[in-house]
Design a protein around this motif. Structure first.
Motif, mmCIF file in Angstrom:
data_model
loop_
_atom_site.group_PDB
_atom_site.id
_atom_site.type_symbol
_atom_site.label_atom_id
_atom_site.label_comp_id
_atom_site.label_asym_id
_atom_site.label_seq_id
_atom_site.Cartn_x
_atom_site.Cartn_y
_atom_site.Cartn_z
ATOM 1 N N ALA A 453 9.737 -12.963 19.158
ATOM 2 C CA ALA A 453 8.591 -13.849 18.943
ATOM 3 C C ALA A 453 8.766 -14.799 17.764
ATOM 4 O O ALA A 453 7.814 -15.398 17.278
ATOM 5 N N GLU A 454 10.007 -14.957 17.292
ATOM 6 C CA GLU A 454 10.294 -15.967 16.262
ATOM 7 C C GLU A 454 10.470 -17.318 16.946
ATOM 8 O O GLU A 454 11.185 -17.402 17.950
ATOM 9 N N SER A 455 9.905 -18.371 16.372
ATOM 10 C CA SER A 455 10.108 -19.712 16.928
ATOM 11 C C SER A 455 11.595 -20.052 16.908
ATOM 12 O O SER A 455 12.257 -19.798 15.909
ATOM 13 N N VAL A 456 12.077 -20.604 18.000
ATOM 14 C CA VAL A 456 13.485 -21.028 17.985
ATOM 15 C C VAL A 456 13.560 -22.365 17.242
ATOM 16 O O VAL A 456 12.610 -23.136 17.243
ATOM 17 N N PRO A 457 14.696 -22.640 16.592
ATOM 18 C CA PRO A 457 14.824 -23.932 15.908
ATOM 19 C C PRO A 457 14.963 -25.058 16.917
ATOM 20 O O PRO A 457 15.254 -24.803 18.088
ATOM 21 N N ASN A 458 14.780 -26.297 16.465
ATOM 22 C CA ASN A 458 15.025 -27.435 17.343
ATOM 23 C C ASN A 458 16.445 -27.337 17.881
ATOM 24 O O ASN A 458 17.368 -26.993 17.156
ATOM 25 N N GLY A 459 16.576 -27.614 19.184
ATOM 26 C CA GLY A 459 17.884 -27.473 19.815
ATOM 27 C C GLY A 459 18.064 -26.118 20.481
ATOM 28 O O GLY A 459 19.021 -25.912 21.207
ATOM 29 N N GLY A 460 17.116 -25.194 20.276
ATOM 30 C CA GLY A 460 17.251 -23.849 20.837
ATOM 31 C C GLY A 460 16.377 -23.627 22.054
ATOM 32 O O GLY A 460 15.448 -24.390 22.324
ATOM 33 N N GLY A 461 16.698 -22.564 22.793
ATOM 34 C CA GLY A 461 15.924 -22.242 23.985
ATOM 35 C C GLY A 461 15.442 -20.807 23.968
ATOM 36 O O GLY A 461 16.024 -19.959 23.293
ATOM 37 N N GLY A 462 14.370 -20.523 24.705
ATOM 38 C CA GLY A 462 13.834 -19.162 24.759
ATOM 39 C C GLY A 462 12.647 -19.066 25.695
ATOM 40 O O GLY A 462 12.686 -19.603 26.804
ATOM 41 N N PHE A 463 11.588 -18.420 25.224
ATOM 42 C CA PHE A 463 10.400 -18.168 26.061
ATOM 43 C C PHE A 463 9.243 -19.073 25.628
ATOM 44 O O PHE A 463 8.991 -19.229 24.435
ATOM 45 N N LEU A 464 8.523 -19.587 26.593
ATOM 46 C CA LEU A 464 7.329 -20.373 26.262
ATOM 47 C C LEU A 464 6.156 -19.425 26.017
ATOM 48 O O LEU A 464 5.874 -18.553 26.840
ATOM 49 N N VAL A 465 5.475 -19.600 24.895
ATOM 50 C CA VAL A 465 4.282 -18.788 24.599
ATOM 51 C C VAL A 465 3.148 -19.688 24.116
ATOM 52 O O VAL A 465 3.368 -20.836 23.719
ATOM 53 N N LEU A 466 1.940 -19.133 24.152
ATOM 54 C CA LEU A 466 0.763 -19.833 23.635
ATOM 55 C C LEU A 466 0.195 -18.948 22.527
ATOM 56 O O LEU A 466 -0.039 -17.758 22.736
ATOM 57 N N ARG A 467 0.016 -19.543 21.362
ATOM 58 C CA ARG A 467 -0.324 -18.728 20.198
ATOM 59 C C ARG A 467 -1.810 -18.645 19.898
ATOM 60 O O ARG A 467 -2.231 -17.821 19.088
ATOM 61 N N GLU A 468 -2.605 -19.525 20.456
ATOM 62 C CA GLU A 468 -4.041 -19.506 20.183
ATOM 63 C C GLU A 468 -4.792 -19.557 21.501
ATOM 64 O O GLU A 468 -4.352 -20.219 22.433
ATOM 65 N N PRO A 469 -5.954 -18.890 21.591
ATOM 66 C CA PRO A 469 -6.749 -18.992 22.814
ATOM 67 C C PRO A 469 -7.204 -20.433 23.057
ATOM 68 O O PRO A 469 -7.324 -21.210 22.107
#
Ligand code: 6R9
Length: 659
Positions: A453-469
């Motif tokens: 659940a760490e933000s990936v740096p610019n240029g990186g890839g991973g999972f899309l999440v939504l942090r606020e309702p």
């Protein structure tokens, strides 16, 4: 996806700023991003004021029992009043709400005053049939105005609708009726598809036979074909059209259930996504105004989605009608009677905003540039895309061939679960990149993270999440809070026993480029693991579509003895491409090399199959799961949501003959 991050292989440098005039007159300006960031809840409270509330809310958000959100607590409103009555009261009764175009060429023009009459009559009929606030109603209709009327009539009396795609099987319909314990089905004798009447009522008859909760079936006459009749059946024209047009809408609580919509997902029984009233209408209305820069006085808006898809709910019914838009609604398929049908409709109604899906754009690419070139499309000023990642080449084709090379393309990312658009360019603000959904809308907090659940740096890839309702978020899965928690909230954050932040897991892979723009990379379940590298289906497909001979493609990871998985690509060539004999073999070699050149040798497909069609859902999403079954030579899994089942027979036969 097994690794911490997703490979970032595709690079795209083209960028298109908004046309000056559009930017100058845009509904939403750049400053709104800062305004929303400074005070998110105040920003959403301001957007909620777009609506007419019978009773103001006391509190914007109650997040005291996460992840069960409540928005605009204490507020009361009626959704149908907001979508219909208030426009008539404001003197716009004669304004066209819907220009309806039937597939055989019959048309209907429905003003807001007409809509008020029909919705009121339908509300009176539903009440007479014993349907009240909180009851569930199944809607199984073709793309006819009665579909919107039926949804609004439910909303008007506080009944919760559950729309099922017309054409889904008996089994799909009956399990949805049973899960929601619906009392009434609203259907039609049939609709028109591909030039012929296509019956719906026989499916309903079979479903109702195994659904004792159904007390009545309301039947619209559309095709006039003979139908079997039971004592539960009532004709729409003998009930609704004879009912009193007087109906006073009662306000409902902001959290009153508005609708359930089932998403099939890849495994298990369909999930009944529950949406409620105030927050949902706030965000659909706001996003429809912001993302499409809607000018209700002059725009003609057309969303080509089916009402059975969330896009039809939010961007044919609730968003546009709450904003008093004039829109086109089309019953049939894009190739009936000819492959020019869409462009003929745009030209005829002078459509200025078009919202469609990548699958359709790629199909139009396949059919050839000369078809849209034969029409006057100069009325178009904004183009939208939804449903799947749009390949950069398809984006460019759309802008160039449909948008006369100066129309912003808004690639809108969202889900049934999010209820409304979440990530999208703003047409008067954003300099868009082809293939990127760009940035979260003002008031929305999206992120791309690794598996901790760490933000990936610019240029990186991973999972899309939504942090606020967000206001239009799903409230739960109907009747299954546990599955709601497990599916969306137990992957990251507090729901996974880490930290106290509740993080929504969208199930999509994504990357953030060097400028921080977000690129969606397809479902996490589809990510391929090639020699230890997580490779997204989207990037390989986009590389294939960037070859001038390719219109559309789908790739899957098939089990491979040396690399774990290997890439198998299914490719639809463009219309003018020779694929016979040696030419076909050469194309095959060229395409594999093209991908390797574009993305690196790791992404080179092991095998390419040239096909005429791909398996798709009714909302146009490629069903890679079935292609994987073919690539691994297994028997096919669940095909009940497939749009056209003959497609799979063709592909399987092709695979067998391919050694
Ligand atoms: C609105 C809708 C949701 C899934 C979603 C994602 C895919 C939708 C997209 C997109 C990339 C876009 N998706 N829009 N992927 N770019 N602009 O489609 O809802 O039918 O529930 O599907 O569709 O994978 O998670 P739904």
């Amino acid at each position: 996806m097994s690794d911490r991050t997703l490979e970032n292989l595709y690079s795209e440098t083209r960028q298109f700023p908004p046309p000056e005039q559009l930017a100058a007159n845009a509904n939403i300006k750049a400053a709104e991003y800062e305004e929303a960031a400074a005070d998110r809840l105040a920003y959403w409270a301001k957007q909620a004021e777009r609506l007419t509330w019978a009773k103001p809310w006391d509190e914007v958000l109650d997040w005291s029992n996460p992840p069960f959100a409540k928005w605009f607590i204490g507020g009361e409103l009626n959704v149908a009043y907001n979508c219909v009555d208030r426009h008539v009261e404001a003197g716009n009764g004669d304004k066209v709400a819907i220009h309806w175009e039937g597939e055989p060429g019959d048309t209907r023009t429905i003003t807001y005053a007409d809509l008020l009459k029909s919705v009121s009559q339908a509300a009176n009929t539903l009440t007479e049939l014993g349907v009240g606030a909180g009851d569930r109603v199944a809607i199984y209709l073709p793309m006819i105005p009665e579909a919107a009327v039926a949804m609004l009539a439910c909303a008007r009396i506080g009944a919760t609708h559950s729309v099922v795609f017309g054409g889904f099987s008996v089994d799909a319909l009956s399990t949805r009726i049973q899960d929601a314990d619906a009392k009434l089905v609203i259907t039609a004798d049939g609709g028109y598809r591909r030039g012929k009447p296509s019956a719906l009522k026989p499916t309903v008859d079979e479903a109702v036979a195994v659904c004792p909760s159904i007390e009545n079936v309301l039947v619209v006459r559309r095709t006039g074909e003979d139908v079997a009749w039971t004592d539960k059946d009532k004709w729409w024209h003998e009930t609704v059209e004879q009912a009193s047009p007087e109906h006073k809408a009662q306000p409902f609580d902001s959290e009153h259930p508005l609708f359930i919509l089932y998403t099939s997902g890849t495994t298990g029984k369909p999930k009944g996504i529950l949406h409620t009233t105030g927050g949902y209408l706030t965000q659909t209305s706001y996003t429809h105004n912001a993302v499409f820069d809607l000018k209700p006085e002059t725009d003609v808006y057309w969303c080509t989605a089916d009402i059975g898809w969330v896009t039809g709910h939010s961007y044919i019914v609730y968003g546009p009608l709450s904003n008093g838009a004039t829109q086109v609604m089309y019953e049939g398929t894009p190739d009936t009677p000819g492959r020019d049908r869409f462009w003929q409709i745009v030209d005829k109604y002078k459509v200025s905003i078009l919202y469609t899906a990548p699958t359709l754009i790629r199909t139009m690419m396949k059919w050839g540039d000369d078809i849209p070139a034969g029409y006057d499309l100069s009325s178009l000023r904004i183009l939208g895309s939804v449903g799947e990642p749009i390949n950069p080449e398809a984006w460019i084709w759309y802008r160039k061939n449909i948008g006369h090379d100066n129309t912003p393309v808004v690639d809108t990312w969202w889900q049934t679960e999010t209820g409304a658009v979440m990530i999208s360019p703003l047409p008067g603000v954003t300099a868009s990149k082809p293939g990127s959904a760009m940035t979260p809308l003002p008031g929305i907090s999206a992120d791309v993270v690794d598996d901790t659940a760490e933000s990936v740096p610019n240029g990186g890839g991973g999972f899309l999440v939504l942090r606020e309702p967000w206001p239009s978020m799903l409230r739960t899965i109907w009747g299954d809070d546990k599955r709601f928690l497990d599916t969306y909230w137990s992957r990251f954050g507090a729901g996974a026993g880490q930290g106290d932040e509740w993080i929504y897991f969208a199930g999509d892979g994504a990357k953030r480029d060097e400028d921080g723009s977000i690129w969606l990379l397809g479902r996490v379940d589809d990510v391929m693991l090639i020699s230890g590298h997580n490779i997204s289906t989207t990037e390989v497909e986009s590389a294939l579509v960037s070859h001038p001979s390719v219109a559309e493609s789908a790739v899957v990871g098939a089990t491979d003895p040396t690399t774990g998985q290997a890439i198998v690509a299914f490719v639809i060539p463009r219309g003018n491409v020779d694929t016979s004999g040696e030419a076909g073999e050469q194309l095959n070699v060229d395409l594999r090399n093209h991908v390797a050149k574009k993305l690196g040798p790791i992404a080179k497909p092991r095998q390419i199959m040239l096909v005429a069609e791909l398996p798709k859902t009714r909302s146009g999403k490629i069903m890679r799961r079935l292609l994987k079954d073919v690539a691994e030579r297994r028997s096919l899994g669940d095909v009940t949501t497939l749009q056209d089942s003959a497609v799979m027979d063709l592909i399987s036969a092709g695979m067998k003959s391919a050694k």
